[in-house]
Design a protein around this motif. Structure first.
Motif, PDB file in Angstrom:
ATOM      1  N   VAL A   6      47.640  49.617  33.539  1.00  0.00           N
ATOM      2  CA  VAL A   6      46.570  49.166  34.432  1.00  0.00           C
ATOM      3  C   VAL A   6      47.128  48.020  35.263  1.00  0.00           C
ATOM      4  CG1 VAL A   6      44.290  48.123  34.543  1.00  0.00           C
ATOM      5  CG2 VAL A   6      44.790  49.835  32.799  1.00  0.00           C
ATOM      6  N   THR A   7      47.079  48.156  36.566  1.00  0.00           N
ATOM      7  CA  THR A   7      47.611  47.107  37.427  1.00  0.00           C
ATOM      8  C   THR A   7      46.522  46.354  38.179  1.00  0.00           C
ATOM      9  OG1 THR A   7      47.958  48.675  39.222  1.00  0.00           O
ATOM     10  CG2 THR A   7      49.826  48.261  37.730  1.00  0.00           C
ATOM     11  N   GLU A   8      45.393  46.982  38.398  1.00  0.00           N
ATOM     12  CA  GLU A   8      44.274  46.349  39.095  1.00  0.00           C
ATOM     13  C   GLU A   8      43.009  46.538  38.260  1.00  0.00           C
ATOM     14  OE1 GLU A   8      44.205  44.938  42.427  1.00  0.00           O
ATOM     15  OE2 GLU A   8      46.390  45.058  42.425  1.00  0.00           O
ATOM     16  N   MET A   9      42.163  45.520  38.275  1.00  0.00           N
ATOM     17  CA  MET A   9      40.893  45.612  37.560  1.00  0.00           C
ATOM     18  C   MET A   9      39.811  44.950  38.408  1.00  0.00           C
ATOM     19  SD  MET A   9      41.967  44.799  33.634  1.00  0.00           S
ATOM     20  CE  MET A   9      40.430  45.397  32.994  1.00  0.00           C
ATOM     21  N   VAL A  10      38.597  45.418  38.246  1.00  0.00           N
ATOM     22  CA  VAL A  10      37.456  44.808  38.923  1.00  0.00           C
ATOM     23  C   VAL A  10      36.855  43.775  37.973  1.00  0.00           C
ATOM     24  CG1 VAL A  10      35.168  45.190  39.896  1.00  0.00           C
ATOM     25  CG2 VAL A  10      37.001  46.851  40.301  1.00  0.00           C
ATOM     26  N   VAL A  11      36.672  42.562  38.483  1.00  0.00           N
ATOM     27  CA  VAL A  11      36.036  41.507  37.702  1.00  0.00           C
ATOM     28  C   VAL A  11      34.782  41.044  38.425  1.00  0.00           C
ATOM     29  CG1 VAL A  11      38.162  40.705  36.598  1.00  0.00           C
ATOM     30  CG2 VAL A  11      37.411  39.651  38.720  1.00  0.00           C
ATOM     31  N   GLU A  23      38.416  43.113  43.064  1.00  0.00           N
ATOM     32  CA  GLU A  23      39.492  43.841  42.402  1.00  0.00           C
ATOM     33  C   GLU A  23      40.705  42.917  42.425  1.00  0.00           C
ATOM     34  OE1 GLU A  23      41.887  48.073  42.578  1.00  0.00           O
ATOM     35  OE2 GLU A  23      40.154  47.748  43.873  1.00  0.00           O
ATOM     36  N   VAL A  24      41.265  42.686  41.260  1.00  0.00           N
ATOM     37  CA  VAL A  24      42.383  41.747  41.141  1.00  0.00           C
ATOM     38  C   VAL A  24      43.506  42.366  40.320  1.00  0.00           C
ATOM     39  CG1 VAL A  24      40.896  39.698  41.297  1.00  0.00           C
ATOM     40  CG2 VAL A  24      41.464  40.641  39.052  1.00  0.00           C
ATOM     41  N   PRO A  25      44.716  41.910  40.527  1.00  0.00           N
ATOM     42  CA  PRO A  25      45.800  42.326  39.638  1.00  0.00           C
ATOM     43  C   PRO A  25      45.447  41.941  38.202  1.00  0.00           C
ATOM     44  CG  PRO A  25      46.685  41.215  41.566  1.00  0.00           C
ATOM     45  CD  PRO A  25      45.200  41.021  41.592  1.00  0.00           C
ATOM     46  N   ALA A  26      45.731  42.816  37.261  1.00  0.00           N
ATOM     47  CA  ALA A  26      45.354  42.587  35.868  1.00  0.00           C
ATOM     48  C   ALA A  26      45.972  41.305  35.310  1.00  0.00           C
ATOM     49  CB  ALA A  26      45.775  43.781  35.017  1.00  0.00           C
ATOM     50  N   ARG A  27      47.074  40.867  35.867  1.00  0.00           N
ATOM     51  CA  ARG A  27      47.758  39.673  35.350  1.00  0.00           C
ATOM     52  C   ARG A  27      47.469  38.410  36.171  1.00  0.00           C
ATOM     53  NH1 ARG A  27      52.382  40.844  31.959  1.00  0.00           N
ATOM     54  NH2 ARG A  27      53.323  38.991  32.855  1.00  0.00           N
ATOM     55  N   ARG A  28      46.505  38.471  37.083  1.00  0.00           N
ATOM     56  CA  ARG A  28      46.194  37.292  37.908  1.00  0.00           C
ATOM     57  C   ARG A  28      45.551  36.218  37.048  1.00  0.00           C
ATOM     58  NH1 ARG A  28      45.269  36.625  43.807  1.00  0.00           N
ATOM     59  NH2 ARG A  28      46.112  38.679  43.595  1.00  0.00           N
ATOM     60  N   LEU A  29      46.055  35.009  37.179  1.00  0.00           N
ATOM     61  CA  LEU A  29      45.481  33.878  36.460  1.00  0.00           C
ATOM     62  C   LEU A  29      44.171  33.457  37.111  1.00  0.00           C
ATOM     63  CD1 LEU A  29      48.722  31.766  35.897  1.00  0.00           C
ATOM     64  CD2 LEU A  29      47.471  33.109  34.186  1.00  0.00           C
ATOM     65  N   LEU A  30      43.279  32.923  36.297  1.00  0.00           N
ATOM     66  CA  LEU A  30      41.991  32.462  36.805  1.00  0.00           C
ATOM     67  C   LEU A  30      42.178  31.426  37.900  1.00  0.00           C
ATOM     68  CD1 LEU A  30      38.912  32.470  36.696  1.00  0.00           C
ATOM     69  CD2 LEU A  30      39.056  30.866  34.767  1.00  0.00           C
ATOM     70  N   VAL A  31      43.130  30.523  37.751  1.00  0.00           N
ATOM     71  CA  VAL A  31      43.354  29.490  38.767  1.00  0.00           C
ATOM     72  C   VAL A  31      43.698  30.123  40.120  1.00  0.00           C
ATOM     73  CG1 VAL A  31      45.823  29.076  38.273  1.00  0.00           C
ATOM     74  CG2 VAL A  31      44.426  27.255  39.261  1.00  0.00           C
ATOM     75  N   HIS A  32      44.496  31.186  40.121  1.00  0.00           N
ATOM     76  CA  HIS A  32      44.853  31.847  41.375  1.00  0.00           C
ATOM     77  C   HIS A  32      43.678  32.663  41.926  1.00  0.00           C
ATOM     78  CE1 HIS A  32      48.899  30.432  41.159  1.00  0.00           C
ATOM     79  NE2 HIS A  32      49.055  30.959  39.943  1.00  0.00           N
ATOM     80  N   PHE A  33      42.881  33.243  41.042  1.00  0.00           N
ATOM     81  CA  PHE A  33      41.664  33.929  41.473  1.00  0.00           C
ATOM     82  C   PHE A  33      40.745  32.948  42.197  1.00  0.00           C
ATOM     83  CE2 PHE A  33      37.222  35.154  40.447  1.00  0.00           C
ATOM     84  CZ  PHE A  33      37.162  36.348  41.135  1.00  0.00           C
ATOM     85  N   LEU A  34      40.542  31.768  41.612  1.00  0.00           N
ATOM     86  CA  LEU A  34      39.661  30.769  42.214  1.00  0.00           C
ATOM     87  C   LEU A  34      40.213  30.270  43.551  1.00  0.00           C
ATOM     88  CD1 LEU A  34      38.833  28.734  39.001  1.00  0.00           C
ATOM     89  CD2 LEU A  34      37.295  30.297  40.220  1.00  0.00           C
ATOM     90  N   ARG A  35      41.479  29.927  43.567  1.00  0.00           N
ATOM     91  CA  ARG A  35      42.084  29.337  44.766  1.00  0.00           C
ATOM     92  C   ARG A  35      42.355  30.371  45.856  1.00  0.00           C
ATOM     93  NH1 ARG A  35      44.105  24.362  44.820  1.00  0.00           N
ATOM     94  NH2 ARG A  35      45.780  25.005  46.226  1.00  0.00           N
ATOM     95  N   ASP A  36      42.985  31.486  45.481  1.00  0.00           N
ATOM     96  CA  ASP A  36      43.453  32.445  46.479  1.00  0.00           C
ATOM     97  C   ASP A  36      42.397  33.465  46.872  1.00  0.00           C
ATOM     98  OD1 ASP A  36      45.880  31.102  46.208  1.00  0.00           O
ATOM     99  OD2 ASP A  36      46.703  32.591  44.831  1.00  0.00           O
ATOM    100  N   ASP A  37      41.637  33.965  45.897  1.00  0.00           N
ATOM    101  CA  ASP A  37      40.646  34.995  46.202  1.00  0.00           C
ATOM    102  C   ASP A  37      39.318  34.410  46.672  1.00  0.00           C
ATOM    103  OD1 ASP A  37      42.577  36.782  45.407  1.00  0.00           O
ATOM    104  OD2 ASP A  37      41.676  37.213  43.468  1.00  0.00           O
ATOM    105  N   LEU A  38      38.926  33.271  46.085  1.00  0.00           N
ATOM    106  CA  LEU A  38      37.624  32.687  46.427  1.00  0.00           C
ATOM    107  C   LEU A  38      37.732  31.450  47.318  1.00  0.00           C
ATOM    108  CD1 LEU A  38      35.762  33.019  42.996  1.00  0.00           C
ATOM    109  CD2 LEU A  38      35.996  34.691  44.858  1.00  0.00           C
ATOM    110  N   ASP A  39      38.948  30.998  47.590  1.00  0.00           N
ATOM    111  CA  ASP A  39      39.198  29.832  48.453  1.00  0.00           C
ATOM    112  C   ASP A  39      38.546  28.563  47.914  1.00  0.00           C
ATOM    113  OD1 ASP A  39      40.571  28.770  50.630  1.00  0.00           O
ATOM    114  OD2 ASP A  39      38.811  28.886  51.934  1.00  0.00           O
ATOM    115  N   LEU A  40      38.491  28.433  46.590  1.00  0.00           N
ATOM    116  CA  LEU A  40      37.980  27.222  45.947  1.00  0.00           C
ATOM    117  C   LEU A  40      39.191  26.399  45.518  1.00  0.00           C
ATOM    118  CD1 LEU A  40      35.098  28.825  43.890  1.00  0.00           C
ATOM    119  CD2 LEU A  40      34.891  27.415  45.947  1.00  0.00           C
ATOM    120  N   THR A  41      39.683  25.593  46.428  1.00  0.00           N
ATOM    121  CA  THR A  41      40.957  24.902  46.219  1.00  0.00           C
ATOM    122  C   THR A  41      40.830  23.550  45.530  1.00  0.00           C
ATOM    123  OG1 THR A  41      40.854  24.022  48.462  1.00  0.00           O
ATOM    124  CG2 THR A  41      42.078  26.093  48.138  1.00  0.00           C
ATOM    125  N   GLY A  42      39.635  23.201  45.091  1.00  0.00           N
ATOM    126  CA  GLY A  42      39.473  21.954  44.346  1.00  0.00           C
ATOM    127  C   GLY A  42      40.138  22.014  42.988  1.00  0.00           C
TER     128      GLY A  42
END
Length: 160
Positions: A6-11, A23-42
């Motif tokens: 599994v390389t991609e998963m829906v969260v 849909e994110v790579p299965a190995r994406r870290l939460l910090v990168h999901f927040l910063r890169d996918d949601l643009d929450l850079t705090g």
């Protein structure tokens, strides 16, 4: 039977009260999901090893280092980032950090605030020792910690 990894998963994650489905790579870290996918850079990336605490967020109300949690592990969870502490005005904790000069470069500040906010939720008037224990997973290379501890204690007393 296929053994294709599994390389991609829906969260689906509620972040700061808003639900996101991505849909994110299965190995994406939460910090990168927040910063890169949601643009929450705090939420800052400090060490990528779980040592510094700059990336601390609340996962279902519990402080976690988001560089040590996969985004898929947060599926169905509620996440609060530093942006979620307050929408417009500073919280008493944030104001206390300002009043007590509890930051210098500010890089560790989001993680410190998130760890301190969790402590104050559990222990509304913590002692200095309780603050030190709660913040022990957060590294600050600038302040020497004293002003941070003072700020958290003062915020617990309703500000000072």
């Amino acid at each position: 039977m296929s053994t294709t990894p599994v390389t991609e998963m829906v969260v689906t994650v509620a972040v700061n009260g808003t639900t996101y489905e991505r849909e994110v790579p299965a190995r994406r870290l939460l910090v990168h999901f927040l910063r890169d996918d949601l643009d929450l850079t705090g939420t800052h990336i400090g060490c990528d090893t779980g040592s510094c605490g700059a990336c601390t967020v609340h996962l279902n109300g519990v402080p976690v280092k988001s560089c040590a949690v996969l985004a898929v592990q947060a599926d169905g969870a509620a996440v609060t980032t530093v942006e979620g502490l307050s929408e417009e005005e500073l919280t008493p904790l944030q104001q206390s950090f300002s009043d007590h000069h509890a930051l210098q470069c500010g890089y560790c500040t989001p993680g410190m605030l998130m760890s301190a906010a969790a402590l104050l939720e559990e222990t509304p008037s913590p002692t200095e020792d309780e603050v030190k224990v709660a913040l022990q997973g957060n590294i600050c290379r600038c302040t020497g910690y004293w002003n941070i501890v003072e700020a958290v204690v003062a915020a617990g007393k309703g500000g000072a």
